[in-house]
Motif scaffolding. Structure first.
Motif, PDB file in Angstrom:
ATOM      1  N   GLY A  48       0.834  -1.209   0.000  1.00  0.00           N
ATOM      2  CA  GLY A  48       0.000   0.000   0.000  1.00  0.00           C
ATOM      3  C   GLY A  48       0.866   1.256   0.000  1.00  0.00           C
ATOM      4  O   GLY A  48       2.086   1.174   0.150  1.00  0.00           O
ATOM      5  N   PRO A  49       0.227   2.405  -0.196  1.00  0.00           N
ATOM      6  CA  PRO A  49       0.996   3.650  -0.320  1.00  0.00           C
ATOM      7  C   PRO A  49       1.652   4.067   0.991  1.00  0.00           C
ATOM      8  O   PRO A  49       1.124   3.812   2.067  1.00  0.00           O
ATOM      9  CB  PRO A  49      -0.060   4.678  -0.741  1.00  0.00           C
ATOM     10  CG  PRO A  49      -1.369   4.078  -0.387  1.00  0.00           C
ATOM     11  CD  PRO A  49      -1.214   2.603  -0.346  1.00  0.00           C
ATOM     12  N   LEU A  50       2.799   4.708   0.844  1.00  0.00           N
ATOM     13  CA  LEU A  50       3.548   5.224   2.001  1.00  0.00           C
ATOM     14  C   LEU A  50       3.769   6.724   1.827  1.00  0.00           C
ATOM     15  O   LEU A  50       4.120   7.160   0.725  1.00  0.00           O
ATOM     16  CB  LEU A  50       4.930   4.564   2.092  1.00  0.00           C
ATOM     17  CG  LEU A  50       4.984   3.042   2.209  1.00  0.00           C
ATOM     18  CD1 LEU A  50       6.440   2.572   2.135  1.00  0.00           C
ATOM     19  CD2 LEU A  50       4.330   2.577   3.516  1.00  0.00           C
ATOM     20  N   PRO A  51       3.592   7.508   2.887  1.00  0.00           N
ATOM     21  CA  PRO A  51       3.892   8.940   2.768  1.00  0.00           C
ATOM     22  C   PRO A  51       5.399   9.164   2.696  1.00  0.00           C
ATOM     23  O   PRO A  51       6.168   8.425   3.321  1.00  0.00           O
ATOM     24  CB  PRO A  51       3.357   9.542   4.075  1.00  0.00           C
ATOM     25  CG  PRO A  51       2.691   8.442   4.815  1.00  0.00           C
ATOM     26  CD  PRO A  51       3.120   7.156   4.227  1.00  0.00           C
ATOM     27  N   TYR A  52       5.793  10.134   1.889  1.00  0.00           N
ATOM     28  CA  TYR A  52       7.204  10.538   1.908  1.00  0.00           C
ATOM     29  C   TYR A  52       7.282  12.059   1.950  1.00  0.00           C
ATOM     30  O   TYR A  52       6.323  12.759   1.624  1.00  0.00           O
ATOM     31  CB  TYR A  52       7.993   9.965   0.725  1.00  0.00           C
ATOM     32  CG  TYR A  52       7.722  10.621  -0.628  1.00  0.00           C
ATOM     33  CD1 TYR A  52       8.321  11.837  -0.984  1.00  0.00           C
ATOM     34  CD2 TYR A  52       6.875  10.008  -1.554  1.00  0.00           C
ATOM     35  CE1 TYR A  52       8.063  12.424  -2.227  1.00  0.00           C
ATOM     36  CE2 TYR A  52       6.611  10.588  -2.787  1.00  0.00           C
ATOM     37  CZ  TYR A  52       7.223  11.800  -3.118  1.00  0.00           C
ATOM     38  OH  TYR A  52       6.967  12.385  -4.331  1.00  0.00           O
ATOM     39  N   ARG A  53       8.442  12.569   2.364  1.00  0.00           N
ATOM     40  CA  ARG A  53       8.691  14.013   2.325  1.00  0.00           C
ATOM     41  C   ARG A  53      10.008  14.233   1.594  1.00  0.00           C
ATOM     42  O   ARG A  53      11.025  13.633   1.953  1.00  0.00           O
ATOM     43  CB  ARG A  53       8.762  14.600   3.729  1.00  0.00           C
ATOM     44  CG  ARG A  53       8.993  16.098   3.751  1.00  0.00           C
ATOM     45  CD  ARG A  53       8.746  16.682   5.118  1.00  0.00           C
ATOM     46  NE  ARG A  53       7.353  16.542   5.511  1.00  0.00           N
ATOM     47  CZ  ARG A  53       6.905  16.698   6.758  1.00  0.00           C
ATOM     48  NH1 ARG A  53       7.742  17.015   7.723  1.00  0.00           N
ATOM     49  NH2 ARG A  53       5.633  16.559   7.040  1.00  0.00           N
ATOM     50  N   LEU A  54       9.943  15.087   0.570  1.00  0.00           N
ATOM     51  CA  LEU A  54      11.138  15.327  -0.253  1.00  0.00           C
ATOM     52  C   LEU A  54      11.730  16.690   0.096  1.00  0.00           C
ATOM     53  O   LEU A  54      11.015  17.688   0.160  1.00  0.00           O
ATOM     54  CB  LEU A  54      10.756  15.266  -1.730  1.00  0.00           C
ATOM     55  CG  LEU A  54      11.879  15.468  -2.748  1.00  0.00           C
ATOM     56  CD1 LEU A  54      11.642  14.603  -3.979  1.00  0.00           C
ATOM     57  CD2 LEU A  54      12.028  16.921  -3.162  1.00  0.00           C
ATOM     58  N   TYR A  55      13.023  16.716   0.327  1.00  0.00           N
ATOM     59  CA  TYR A  55      13.759  17.958   0.622  1.00  0.00           C
ATOM     60  C   TYR A  55      14.678  18.231  -0.553  1.00  0.00           C
ATOM     61  O   TYR A  55      15.511  17.397  -0.905  1.00  0.00           O
ATOM     62  CB  TYR A  55      14.617  17.791   1.884  1.00  0.00           C
ATOM     63  CG  TYR A  55      13.829  17.396   3.111  1.00  0.00           C
ATOM     64  CD1 TYR A  55      13.451  16.067   3.328  1.00  0.00           C
ATOM     65  CD2 TYR A  55      13.477  18.342   4.062  1.00  0.00           C
ATOM     66  CE1 TYR A  55      12.735  15.699   4.460  1.00  0.00           C
ATOM     67  CE2 TYR A  55      12.760  17.984   5.200  1.00  0.00           C
ATOM     68  CZ  TYR A  55      12.381  16.659   5.389  1.00  0.00           C
ATOM     69  OH  TYR A  55      11.673  16.292   6.500  1.00  0.00           O
ATOM     70  N   ARG A  56      14.547  19.421  -1.131  1.00  0.00           N
ATOM     71  CA  ARG A  56      15.365  19.741  -2.304  1.00  0.00           C
ATOM     72  C   ARG A  56      16.334  20.876  -1.936  1.00  0.00           C
ATOM     73  O   ARG A  56      15.910  21.865  -1.310  1.00  0.00           O
ATOM     74  CB  ARG A  56      14.463  20.217  -3.452  1.00  0.00           C
ATOM     75  CG  ARG A  56      15.164  20.201  -4.813  1.00  0.00           C
ATOM     76  CD  ARG A  56      14.263  20.737  -5.928  1.00  0.00           C
ATOM     77  NE  ARG A  56      12.936  20.140  -5.996  1.00  0.00           N
ATOM     78  CZ  ARG A  56      12.701  18.883  -6.367  1.00  0.00           C
ATOM     79  NH1 ARG A  56      13.697  18.090  -6.708  1.00  0.00           N
ATOM     80  NH2 ARG A  56      11.462  18.418  -6.387  1.00  0.00           N
ATOM     81  N   PRO A  57      17.610  20.754  -2.308  1.00  0.00           N
ATOM     82  CA  PRO A  57      18.552  21.833  -1.994  1.00  0.00           C
ATOM     83  C   PRO A  57      18.187  23.123  -2.725  1.00  0.00           C
ATOM     84  O   PRO A  57      17.481  23.096  -3.739  1.00  0.00           O
ATOM     85  CB  PRO A  57      19.897  21.298  -2.508  1.00  0.00           C
ATOM     86  CG  PRO A  57      19.707  19.842  -2.705  1.00  0.00           C
ATOM     87  CD  PRO A  57      18.244  19.632  -2.997  1.00  0.00           C
ATOM     88  N   ALA A  58      18.692  24.226  -2.214  1.00  0.00           N
ATOM     89  CA  ALA A  58      18.412  25.518  -2.854  1.00  0.00           C
ATOM     90  C   ALA A  58      19.243  25.694  -4.125  1.00  0.00           C
ATOM     91  O   ALA A  58      18.960  26.570  -4.939  1.00  0.00           O
ATOM     92  CB  ALA A  58      18.714  26.646  -1.863  1.00  0.00           C
TER      93      ALA A  58
END
Ligand code: NAP
Length: 855
Positions: A607-617
């Protein structure tokens, strides 16, 4: 006791200021013979020499006073909040008379040489009066600011007019009436003297190299609030001073500038500014001494005040310190200092614009002009802390002098003793709080520590005491670790020896505060003089060890946890444990800014999993890190490791995808491991869409997340992909064996406990599954895995399994770097902007990861 000739005296003391006077009194009362020497003609120490106009203390005199005798306290009343030098000198004379101390003091006499005689176990002293004597114990009570620095200015000897040094002011009155006067320097001494000199002089020219931060002292009657507290319960007040950060009782609230609105910041600043006290202005915000953005707020508010006080904007600007943080040089308290520059006959010369070229017969030449003066006042400071100690010829064991031993900087145990110099003590020496504290409190503590020590040695039949090298090295490291948490290295101050050419640069005093320092000293004595070698005619003993090994900021966190009675999560039902972790996370610093943060969903194993993406500046595409949070497979989520993910993104310059896998006990083993591998596969396949560089994928995790990261790497190897460039494993769980030494040593008291780990395992996996490599990757096949960096923390139950994993990977031919985080605990590097010492560890980890990605 040994058959050797008895020493002439038990204890020789150098210096008859606050420290020397109390030493004589205290040791005499304990039955020791004491002889004290001072170059001056009377008692007083620093208050004997610093007689310049306007000289006062900068600690309220209600607190800058002896507290060892209630009757003495009652017999003396200070007339002002900050007493003048003559009044403080009168007080010390009064103390000397009251306890009949002068009979043990040789005035006008300097100890020129002190040599340790190892055979006789005595110190052999030679004085400027030609006297030779032996003593069993030798104590330097010479003060921290007693050796004036010779001004390093061309031509100082040429001037034919009057010359004065604030640190060696004449005893006869000096009258500047009708004279053209120059003052060189704008430190505490100058700032006190300048308004007084200006009152008399025909003209006053101040030569400023570095502007000081000064606030109004608001002198006047002593604080009625403090007087009332002392009257109510003197003993409690003094005890509170002894167990306070600076040696003055007060309210120490939690106030972080970076968590306040500008209005709140200003309100708090104004309140503290109005108090006119050093510790108040040094403690406007808890984060001002450690974090530059917080410090900038106070610094700018003080500059604003300076601008309000000086009429000419150009002069005001010149008087505003701008190139060093507030508090990294000792701040000053003044009475009308800045206002003095509004007088028509007072002029400021900024020597950074127009440097002094030379002193001449008639005045001072700068790069811009020749100025004539009748008098020059040098307020150019001191060779502080070590100067008074190494300027005496002190020779310890093996003919090594203190000057030689300290050539690269002072090395002490507790700022009180130093290896190679048995039976030698320094009162308020380098490595003790000394000048960063209320000296009266620190002096009393040192004198009492020495007195207790000598009494104990006598009672135990020991004749010598000397610190061990490991104890001393450990203390030096602790002092340096504390210093590294401050901004003090950003200023060229006497605190770091920068005012004396060639002096080793380090923070000389101990910045941990009076309370923490006293606790360390007490612990040393309580553990039978931990870290000292003790010897006498009937035997010897040495309980070797280091008194403080945990990083200072970590110790503060641990103390806070203890004080708050933070429960072990294993004592709570799982939902409560999760709620508790969420509440804790909400109160902490947010971590660094990154370019972008996006929440999304990816397909997990079930099943789906939450993720959080951090992108550099920075412009992409970037390498990608698949990150798994900690929490023993039971706790944690996208928020729990948010500051660390931001930090990794920012430092490494990588897209970080933090994945929230399924947790136990709802989804037990192998759900989390299956999700982690599914997530790694999906992230690898979608790298380009995520703004990543395909093929540049690192797996990473902390604690149980480290376990999932390396298990995913093992699975990827076995499945033939996806390719993984490296594994960043922070305090990883690598095995299910809870009997390793690190569990024994660190299983209680360092946040993550053995009981918590057992609870995690019980929720996550059945005992039968725990030997599977998917649970315990240390037990798996390790050949062919991608390079790894493994961080272990000294005070972590998981330390040894991390080390074992690093060793096993290396044995299997995997390139591996082991980063040992000295003095850290399991949670240290995740506590971004809280455990500041963790930053150096994260920087090392980031360097390693960048190395794989650019290779
Ligand atoms: P200081 O703080 O070291 O100040 C010396 C001043 O002389 C600095 O402004 C320094 O400039 C300047 N200076 C030195 N050499 C110079 C040169 N060649 N050319 C131009 N300027 C030069 O010394 P201090 O004022 O005597 O104070 C020392 C400490 O004693 C204080 O920090 C305090 O702890 C204690 N003290 C306390 C009180 C009190 O209120 N109770 C009073 C006096 C002293 P740079 O900064 O550029 O080096």
């Amino acid at each position: 006791m040994t058959g050797t000739k008895p020493a002439d005296v038990d204890v020789a003391v150098v210096g008859a200021g606050f420290a020397g006077l109390y030493l004589i009194h205290k040791l005499r009362g304990l039955g020791f013979d004491v002889r004290c020497y001072d170059q001056a003609d009377d008692v007083g120490g620093t208050w004997y020499w610093n007689r310049y106009p306007g000289a006062r203390c900068d600690i309220p005199t209600t607190d800058y006073t002896f507290s060892f005798d209630e009757e003495l306290e009652q017999a003396w009343t200070w007339s002002e909040k900050y007493a003048t030098q003559p009044e403080i000198l009168d007080y010390l004379r009064f103390v000397a008379d009251r306890f009949d101390l002068r009979r043990d003091i040789e005035f006008g006499t300097r100890v020129d040489q002190a040599v340790w005689d190892d055979a006789a176990r005595v110190w052999r002293l030679r004085t400027s009066a030609g006297e030779e004597l032996t003593c069993r114990f030798y104590v330097m009570a010479t003060g921290c600011l007693s050796l004036p620095k010779r001004p390093d200015i061309e031509g100082v000897d040429r001037f034919a007019g009057e010359v004065y040094f604030t640190g060696k002011w004449p005893h006869e009155p000096v009258d500047f009436t009708g004279k053209r006067v120059a003052v060189i320097g704008t430190g505490s001494s100058a700032i006190q003297a300048i308004p007084h000199i200006a009152e008399q002089a025909e003209s006053l020219t101040v030569f400023q190299r570095t502007p000081a931060y000064s606030i109004p002292a608001r002198n006047g009657p002593a604080s009625s609030e403090r007087l009332a507290q002392i009257a109510k319960d003197r003993a409690a007040y003094r005890d509170a001073a002894r167990w306070s950060p600076g040696g003055i009782p007060g309210e120490y609230e939690e106030n972080y500038a970076l968590l306040m609105t500008p209005e709140q910041q200003r309100e708090r600043f104004e309140k503290r500014y109005a108090e006119g006290e050093l510790f108040a202005i040094l403690g406007v915000f808890n984060d001002q001494s450690a974090r530059l953005p917080a410090n900038d707020i106070v610094s700018e508010l003080i500059r604003e005040k300076i601008r309000e006080r000086v009429s000419d904007p150009k002069v005001a600007e010149a008087l505003c310190p701008k190139d060093y943080p507030f508090g990294t040089k000792r701040p000053c308290l003044d009475t009308n200092y800045y206002e003095t520059y509004n007088l028509p006959h007072v002029r400021l010369v900024d020597v950074r614009e127009t440097p002094i070229v030379t002193v001449t017969e008639t005045g001072i030449d700068t790069s811009a002009e020749s100025l004539n003066f009748d008098a020059i006042v040098y307020a150019t400071g001191f060779d502080a802390m070590t100067g008074p100690l190494v300027s005496v010829d002190i020779t310890g064991r093996d003919d090594v002098t203190l000057k030689q031993k300290w050539a690269d900087g002072p090395s002490t145990y507790l700022g009180l003793t130093t290896t190679g110099f048995p039976n030698f003590f320094t009162i308020t020496g380098p490595g003790s709080p000394s000048v960063l504290s209320n000296m009266a409190v620190s002096i009393e503590q040192h004198v009492e520590w020495v007195a207790d020590c000598l009494t104990w040695l006598r009672d135990e039949g020991y004749r010598t005491i000397e610190p061990t090298q490991s104890a001393e090295a450990g203390w030096n490291q602790h002092v340096a670790d504390y210093a590294a948490l401050t901004l003090t290295d950003l200023a060229n101050s006497w605190y770091v020896g920068a005012n004396v050419p060639g002096k080793p640069r380090l923070l000389y005093p101990y910045v941990g505060g009076v309370e923490a320092y006293r606790a360390a000293c007490d612990e040393v004595t309580g553990r039978r003089y931990l870290g000292f070698a003790l010897a006498g005619p009937t035997g010897s003993e040495c309980n070797d060890g280091v008194v403080r090994r945990v990083q200072p900021d970590v110790a503060i966190v641990l103390n806070l946890f203890e004080a708050l009675g933070v429960p072990g999560v294993e004592t709570l039902p799982v939902p409560d444990a999760r709620a508790f972790m969420t509440a804790m996370a909400a109160t902490r610093m947010p971590g660094p800014e990154v370019g972008e943060i996006v929440d999304g969903e990816l397909p997990g194993a079930d099943g789906p999993l939450p993720y959080r993406l951090y992108r550099p500046a920075t412009p992409g595409p970037h390498p990608v890190i698949a990150y798994f949070h900690g929490g023993g497979w039971v706790l944690g989520d996208l928020d729990s490791d948010d500051p660390l993910c931001r930090d990794l993104c920012d430092r490494i310059g990588a897209v970080v995808v933090s994945v929230n896998y399924r947790h136990a006990p709802e989804a037990r083993f192998p759900a989390a491991a299956d999700d982690a591998f599914a997530a790694v596969e999906w992230i690898a396949a979608h790298a380009a869409e995520l703004g990543g560089i395909p093929g540049q994928l690192v797996v990473a995790g902390w604690s149980a997340g480290g376990n999932l990261a390396t298990v995913a790497a093992q699975r990827a190897r076995d499945a033939g992909g996806p390719p993984i460039a490296g594994q960043l494993l922070i305090c990883p769980v690598t095995d299910s064996d809870l009997s390793r030494s690190s569990y024994e040593e660190n299983g209680v008291g360092y946040i993550l406990t053995t009981a918590t780990m057992r609870w995690f395992w019980d929720h996550y996996a059945d005992p039968a599954d725990r030997t599977s490599p998917v649970c315990a990757p240390l037990r798996g096949e390790l050949g062919g895995l991608p390079p790894a960096v493994i961080m272990t923390a000294d005070f972590d139950p998981l330390r040894d399994e991390g080390i074992a994993y690093a060793e096993a990977l290396a044995a299997a031919g995997v390139p591996v770097q082991h980063v040992r985080a000295r003095g850290q605990v399991h949670t240290s590097v995740t506590m971004v902007d809280v455990v500041l010492s963790g930053a150096a560890v994260r920087a090392e980890l980031a360097d390693c990861v960048r190395g794989w990605l650019t290779a």
